[in-house]
Design an enzyme around this catalytic site. Structure first.
Site, PDB file in Angstrom:
ATOM      1  N   VAL A   1       0.829  -1.199   0.000  1.00 36.85           N
ATOM      2  CA  VAL A   1       0.000   0.000   0.000  1.00 36.85           C
ATOM      3  C   VAL A   1       0.870   1.260   0.000  1.00 36.85           C
ATOM      4  O   VAL A   1       0.684   2.162  -0.820  1.00 36.85           O
ATOM      5  CB  VAL A   1      -0.955  -0.008   1.217  1.00 36.85           C
ATOM      6  CG1 VAL A   1      -1.734   1.295   1.297  1.00 36.85           C
ATOM      7  CG2 VAL A   1      -1.904  -1.187   1.130  1.00 36.85           C
TER       8      VAL A   1
ATOM      9  N   ASP B   1      10.400   3.997   6.519  1.00 34.43           N
ATOM     10  CA  ASP B   1      10.257   2.630   7.025  1.00 34.43           C
ATOM     11  C   ASP B   1      11.352   2.388   8.059  1.00 34.43           C
ATOM     12  O   ASP B   1      12.430   2.991   7.979  1.00 34.43           O
ATOM     13  CB  ASP B   1      10.387   1.630   5.865  1.00 34.43           C
ATOM     14  CG  ASP B   1       9.702   0.316   6.159  1.00 34.43           C
ATOM     15  OD1 ASP B   1       8.723  -0.017   5.472  1.00 34.43           O
ATOM     16  OD2 ASP B   1      10.128  -0.380   7.107  1.00 34.43           O
TER      17      ASP B   1
ATOM     18  N   GLU C   1      -7.804   2.393   1.172  1.00 36.78           N
ATOM     19  CA  GLU C   1      -7.338   2.042  -0.183  1.00 36.78           C
ATOM     20  C   GLU C   1      -8.189   0.904  -0.716  1.00 36.78           C
ATOM     21  O   GLU C   1      -8.682   0.080   0.038  1.00 36.78           O
ATOM     22  CB  GLU C   1      -5.846   1.696  -0.174  1.00 36.78           C
ATOM     23  CG  GLU C   1      -5.402   0.640   0.834  1.00 36.78           C
ATOM     24  CD  GLU C   1      -5.638  -0.777   0.387  1.00 36.78           C
ATOM     25  OE1 GLU C   1      -5.851  -0.978  -0.814  1.00 36.78           O
ATOM     26  OE2 GLU C   1      -5.639  -1.677   1.248  1.00 36.78           O
ATOM     27  N   PHE C   2      -8.345   0.899  -2.034  1.00 43.59           N
ATOM     28  CA  PHE C   2      -9.113  -0.171  -2.681  1.00 43.59           C
ATOM     29  C   PHE C   2      -8.272  -0.827  -3.771  1.00 43.59           C
ATOM     30  O   PHE C   2      -8.794  -1.257  -4.793  1.00 43.59           O
ATOM     31  CB  PHE C   2     -10.409   0.398  -3.279  1.00 43.59           C
ATOM     32  CG  PHE C   2     -11.286   1.068  -2.258  1.00 43.59           C
ATOM     33  CD1 PHE C   2     -11.996   0.314  -1.328  1.00 43.59           C
ATOM     34  CD2 PHE C   2     -11.387   2.443  -2.186  1.00 43.59           C
ATOM     35  CE1 PHE C   2     -12.800   0.920  -0.361  1.00 43.59           C
ATOM     36  CE2 PHE C   2     -12.184   3.064  -1.235  1.00 43.59           C
ATOM     37  CZ  PHE C   2     -12.900   2.299  -0.321  1.00 43.59           C
TER      38      PHE C   2
ATOM     39  N   LYS D   1     -14.566   0.509   3.874  1.00 40.82           N
ATOM     40  CA  LYS D   1     -13.480  -0.396   3.482  1.00 40.82           C
ATOM     41  C   LYS D   1     -13.808  -1.846   3.879  1.00 40.82           C
ATOM     42  O   LYS D   1     -13.727  -2.774   3.070  1.00 40.82           O
ATOM     43  CB  LYS D   1     -12.181   0.069   4.147  1.00 40.82           C
ATOM     44  CG  LYS D   1     -11.053  -0.910   4.098  1.00 40.82           C
ATOM     45  CD  LYS D   1     -10.540  -1.078   2.682  1.00 40.82           C
ATOM     46  CE  LYS D   1      -9.558  -2.224   2.626  1.00 40.82           C
ATOM     47  NZ  LYS D   1      -8.848  -2.297   1.384  1.00 40.82           N
TER      48      LYS D   1
ATOM     49  N   ASN E   1     -14.685  -5.078   1.236  1.00 41.45           N
ATOM     50  CA  ASN E   1     -13.958  -6.347   1.183  1.00 41.45           C
ATOM     51  C   ASN E   1     -14.859  -7.514   1.596  1.00 41.45           C
ATOM     52  O   ASN E   1     -14.803  -8.590   1.012  1.00 41.45           O
ATOM     53  CB  ASN E   1     -12.718  -6.293   2.083  1.00 41.45           C
ATOM     54  CG  ASN E   1     -11.510  -5.744   1.334  1.00 41.45           C
ATOM     55  OD1 ASN E   1     -11.630  -5.338   0.178  1.00 41.45           O
ATOM     56  ND2 ASN E   1     -10.366  -5.724   1.969  1.00 41.45           N
TER      57      ASN E   1
ATOM     58  N   LEU F   1     -17.196 -13.481  -9.475  1.00 40.82           N
ATOM     59  CA  LEU F   1     -18.056 -14.664  -9.580  1.00 40.82           C
ATOM     60  C   LEU F   1     -17.260 -15.837 -10.134  1.00 40.82           C
ATOM     61  O   LEU F   1     -17.842 -16.773 -10.673  1.00 40.82           O
ATOM     62  CB  LEU F   1     -19.261 -14.370 -10.483  1.00 40.82           C
ATOM     63  CG  LEU F   1     -20.364 -13.488  -9.887  1.00 40.82           C
ATOM     64  CD1 LEU F   1     -21.475 -13.260 -10.899  1.00 40.82           C
ATOM     65  CD2 LEU F   1     -20.938 -14.104  -8.606  1.00 40.82           C
TER      66      LEU F   1
ATOM     67  N   GLY G   1     -14.175 -21.532  -7.531  1.00 48.98           N
ATOM     68  CA  GLY G   1     -12.956 -22.344  -7.473  1.00 48.98           C
ATOM     69  C   GLY G   1     -12.494 -22.487  -6.042  1.00 48.98           C
ATOM     70  O   GLY G   1     -13.303 -22.743  -5.144  1.00 48.98           O
TER      71      GLY G   1
ATOM     72  N   CYS H   1      -5.793  -9.752   2.608  1.00 46.36           N
ATOM     73  CA  CYS H   1      -6.876  -8.823   2.926  1.00 46.36           C
ATOM     74  C   CYS H   1      -8.184  -9.501   3.319  1.00 46.36           C
ATOM     75  O   CYS H   1      -8.700  -9.267   4.409  1.00 46.36           O
ATOM     76  CB  CYS H   1      -7.119  -7.899   1.741  1.00 46.36           C
ATOM     77  SG  CYS H   1      -5.634  -7.012   1.274  1.00 46.36           S
TER      78      CYS H   1
HETATM   79  C1  UGA Z   1      -8.615  -7.054  -2.289  1.00 51.16           C
HETATM   80  C2  UGA Z   1      -9.704  -6.107  -2.858  1.00 51.16           C
HETATM   81  O1  UGA Z   1     -10.109  -6.561  -4.142  1.00 51.16           O
HETATM   82  C3  UGA Z   1      -9.171  -4.679  -2.970  1.00 51.16           C
HETATM   83  O2  UGA Z   1     -10.204  -3.806  -3.399  1.00 51.16           O
HETATM   84  C4  UGA Z   1      -8.672  -4.229  -1.586  1.00 51.16           C
HETATM   85  O3  UGA Z   1      -8.127  -2.935  -1.641  1.00 51.16           O
HETATM   86  C5  UGA Z   1      -7.603  -5.195  -1.126  1.00 51.16           C
HETATM   87  O4  UGA Z   1      -8.163  -6.525  -1.048  1.00 51.16           O
HETATM   88  C6  UGA Z   1      -7.120  -4.764   0.232  1.00 51.16           C
HETATM   89  O5  UGA Z   1      -7.923  -4.727   1.171  1.00 51.16           O
HETATM   90  O6  UGA Z   1      -5.972  -4.324   0.356  1.00 51.16           O
HETATM   91  P1  UGA Z   1      -6.526  -8.382  -3.313  1.00 51.16           P
HETATM   92  O7  UGA Z   1      -6.584  -9.177  -2.054  1.00 51.16           O
HETATM   93  O8  UGA Z   1      -5.225  -7.820  -3.740  1.00 51.16           O
HETATM   94  O9  UGA Z   1      -7.558  -7.125  -3.234  1.00 51.16           O
HETATM   95  O10 UGA Z   1      -7.017  -9.307  -4.510  1.00 51.16           O
HETATM   96  P2  UGA Z   1      -8.398  -9.668  -5.214  1.00 51.16           P
HETATM   97  O11 UGA Z   1      -8.244  -9.455  -6.658  1.00 51.16           O
HETATM   98  O12 UGA Z   1      -9.539  -9.026  -4.554  1.00 51.16           O
HETATM   99  O13 UGA Z   1      -8.459 -11.255  -4.973  1.00 51.16           O
HETATM  100  C7  UGA Z   1      -8.583 -11.806  -3.663  1.00 51.16           C
HETATM  101  C8  UGA Z   1      -8.719 -13.309  -3.729  1.00 51.16           C
HETATM  102  O14 UGA Z   1     -10.004 -13.665  -4.227  1.00 51.16           O
HETATM  103  C9  UGA Z   1      -7.699 -14.013  -4.634  1.00 51.16           C
HETATM  104  O15 UGA Z   1      -7.233 -15.160  -3.973  1.00 51.16           O
HETATM  105  C10 UGA Z   1      -8.512 -14.402  -5.857  1.00 51.16           C
HETATM  106  O16 UGA Z   1      -8.025 -15.551  -6.496  1.00 51.16           O
HETATM  107  C11 UGA Z   1      -9.889 -14.650  -5.228  1.00 51.16           C
HETATM  108  N1  UGA Z   1     -11.009 -14.481  -6.192  1.00 51.16           N
HETATM  109  C12 UGA Z   1     -11.238 -13.273  -6.771  1.00 51.16           C
HETATM  110  C13 UGA Z   1     -11.837 -15.558  -6.464  1.00 51.16           C
HETATM  111  O17 UGA Z   1     -11.679 -16.672  -5.927  1.00 51.16           O
HETATM  112  N2  UGA Z   1     -12.892 -15.379  -7.326  1.00 51.16           N
HETATM  113  C14 UGA Z   1     -13.131 -14.180  -7.926  1.00 51.16           C
HETATM  114  O18 UGA Z   1     -14.108 -14.097  -8.706  1.00 51.16           O
HETATM  115  C15 UGA Z   1     -12.298 -13.102  -7.649  1.00 51.16           C
END
Ligand code: UGA
Length: 467
Positions: free
Chosen positions: A11, A30, A155-156, A226, A230, A272, A275, A282
């Site tokens: 971040v 840091d 943050e998102f 936030k 999530n 969606l 798996g 997060c």
């Molecule tokens: C997530 C959120 O998407 C961000 O918006 C947020 O800022 C971030 O957490 C955080 O709090 O810092 P991130 O964990 O980096 O981001 O990754 P994602 O793309 O959200 O994926 C999370 C997990 O869900 C992965 O393991 C991914 O494989 C899984 N996933 C995602 C699924 O199993 N199915 C999906 O359809 C989408």
């Protein structure tokens, strides 16, 4: 503006680099001297697409320091972006010791002007007040509150697309009751809000993107936006996985269901993908913290709690499936393709692959594993895990009784599957991301098992088609 960022993790570093690119003067602070020395030398400590290139473009505005007392003397805005891992007590609360240390340092070194301190780390509801009290206590003057205020600006960003998410966000949320802080943060983000900056060549502005709204709200609402975001995404993933379990029983295919559902604009196609469920730093941590916070107020969060239990049971479900296919796991070799919790990152935190590997090893199986990017990280952190790390995916597939695809890295689709299939007798693939395509894998000679889909074994599958 002069910006100081505490914490050079995903971040802090991505946010600091993006703000420097927009023209702000940013110092990333840091306590890790080695990391700061490496950053000063131009190396990028994490695998994050576009980060290295953007750091090069922003280098004149970007500096690194281990000395907050110096950096804070000019800071208009200070971001807290230090880690907030789950605490060791096992009750889901976040460990806020790094936030506390950074806030204390800010309080001890507040300059004479006005400083906006921004909680960027995902911190429990109420942390705005808490950070404010730590800063005030650490400051020597009678009336420190005239010198600073604490705002929340969650943050998102997603790992793997962090820079894109910062430069081209869906929304910017700022929680503060202080009009001056709201105005300063709006000004800070103005180039993003009106998209007036020159888009980097390697990350062009998405075609047709809408300008992000600026949500000015109170601190508690910003903090909860936030967590709720999530949690909602986690619930969406667990929901489709729950539907997937039923789809399999009734002879349906969850990928078709997700397609059909996602075309409803009220539902949307994202998150969606059924798996193995979510991993990473997060969703697991934040959903646990949300449940823990609710409990402090005497509330249960049954939906979020159910999403968590569905998610973590999927890892055991893989073991059950393998037992069902192979009957005996002891002495068998299982291959795992993909170790990172998702593609385009080398992050192994709460990665389903590692959890599954551990469960298999506990049951007497051997595990071979590969990842296109996270292998060095895995070798360093999991040297004693019993996992045999392989340099090539072929080396995994050719020596395994069954292979689990745990991370949907695009390059795994391009493997010479037909060649691999023909070199093995009775090869089994469990596609934990429903990613490789059952028909293609069956044609390549594999017994294919998806999660929420019908197994394929080369025989034609009866299926309807949408024209
Ligand atoms: C997530 C959120 O998407 C961000 O918006 C947020 O800022 C971030 O957490 C955080 O709090 O810092 P991130 O964990 O980096 O981001 O990754 P994602 O793309 O959200 O994926 C999370 C997990 O869900 C992965 O393991 C991914 O494989 C899984 N996933 C995602 C699924 O199993 N199915 C999906 O359809 C989408």
């Amino acid at each position: 503006m002069n910006i100081v960022i505490f914490g050079t993790g995903y971040v802090g570093l991505t946010t600091g680099t993006a703000l420097a690119y927009l023209g702000h003067l940013v110092t990333c602070v840091d306590i890790d001297e080695k990391k700061i020395a490496a950053l000063r030398g131009g190396s990028v400590p994490i695998f994050e697409p576009s980060l290295g290139e953007l750091m090069k473009l922003a280098r004149e505005n970007l500096s690194f320091s281990t000395r907050p007392e110096e950096a804070l003397q000019d800071a208009d805005v200070v971001f807290l972006a230090v880690g907030t891992p789950s605490s060791a007590n096992g009750h889901g609360q976040a460990d806020l010791s790094a936030v506390c240390a950074a806030a204390t340092s800010i309080g001890e070194n507040l300059r004479d002007g006005f400083t906006v301190v921004v909680n960027k780390s995902t911190v429990p509801i109420g942390s705005g007040n808490w950070v404010e009290s730590i800063i005030a206590d650490a400051h020597s003057s009678e009336d420190p509150h005239r010198l600073f205020t604490v705002a929340s600006n969650p943050e998102f960003l997603r790992e793997g697309t962090a820079i894109r998410d910062i430069l081209y966000p869906d929304r910017v949320v700022v929680g503060s009751a202080n009009p001056a802080a709201q105005a300063i943060l709006r000004e800070l983000y103005q180039p993003i809000l009106d998209q007036s900056f020159e888009a980097p060549l390697f990350l062009p502005r998405p075609k047709g993107m809408s300008l992000a709204p600026f949500i000015a709200t109170d601190v508690a609402s910003a903090e909860l936006i936030k967590y709720a975001s999530n949690a909602f995404l986690s619930v969406k993933i667990s929901f489709i996985n729950e539907i997937g379990a039923l789809a399999e029983r009734v002879g349906a295919d969850v990928t078709q269901i997700a397609l059909g559902m996602g075309l409803d604009s009220r539902i949307g196609p994202h998150f969606l993908q059924a798996g193995l469920g979510w991993g990473g730093s997060c969703f697991g941590k934040d959903s646990a913290a949300l449940v823990a916070t609710a409990q402090e107020y005497g509330l249960e969060m049954p939906i979020v709690t159910a999403a968590r239990s569905i998610n973590y049971d999927l890892r055991e479900e893989v073991v059950r499936r393998l037992l069902g296919e192979l009957k005996i796991l002891k002495g068998r070799t299982i291959g795992i393709l993909g170790l990172a919790f998702k593609p385009n990152t080398d992050d192994l935190r709460d990665a389903p692959a590692l959890d599954i590997a551990e469960r298999l090893i506990e049951r007497g199986a051997r595990v071979r594993a590969h990842d296109p990017v996270a292998l060095p990280n895995a070798r360093a952190k999991y040297a004693d895990s019993g996992i045999h790390f392989c340099d090539t995916p072929e080396d995994v597939v050719l020596h395994s009784s069954a292979v689990v695809l745990a991370t949907d890295w695009p390059q795994y689709r391009e493997l010479p599957w037909s060649l691999l299939g023909s070199s093995l007798s009775d090869p089994v693939i469990l596609d934990g991301r429903n990613f490789l395509g059952g028909d293609a894998m069956a044609a390549a000679g594999f017994r294919y098992i998806g999660l929420g889909c019908q197994p394929r074994d080369g025989r034609p599958l009866q299926r309807g088609y949408v024209a």
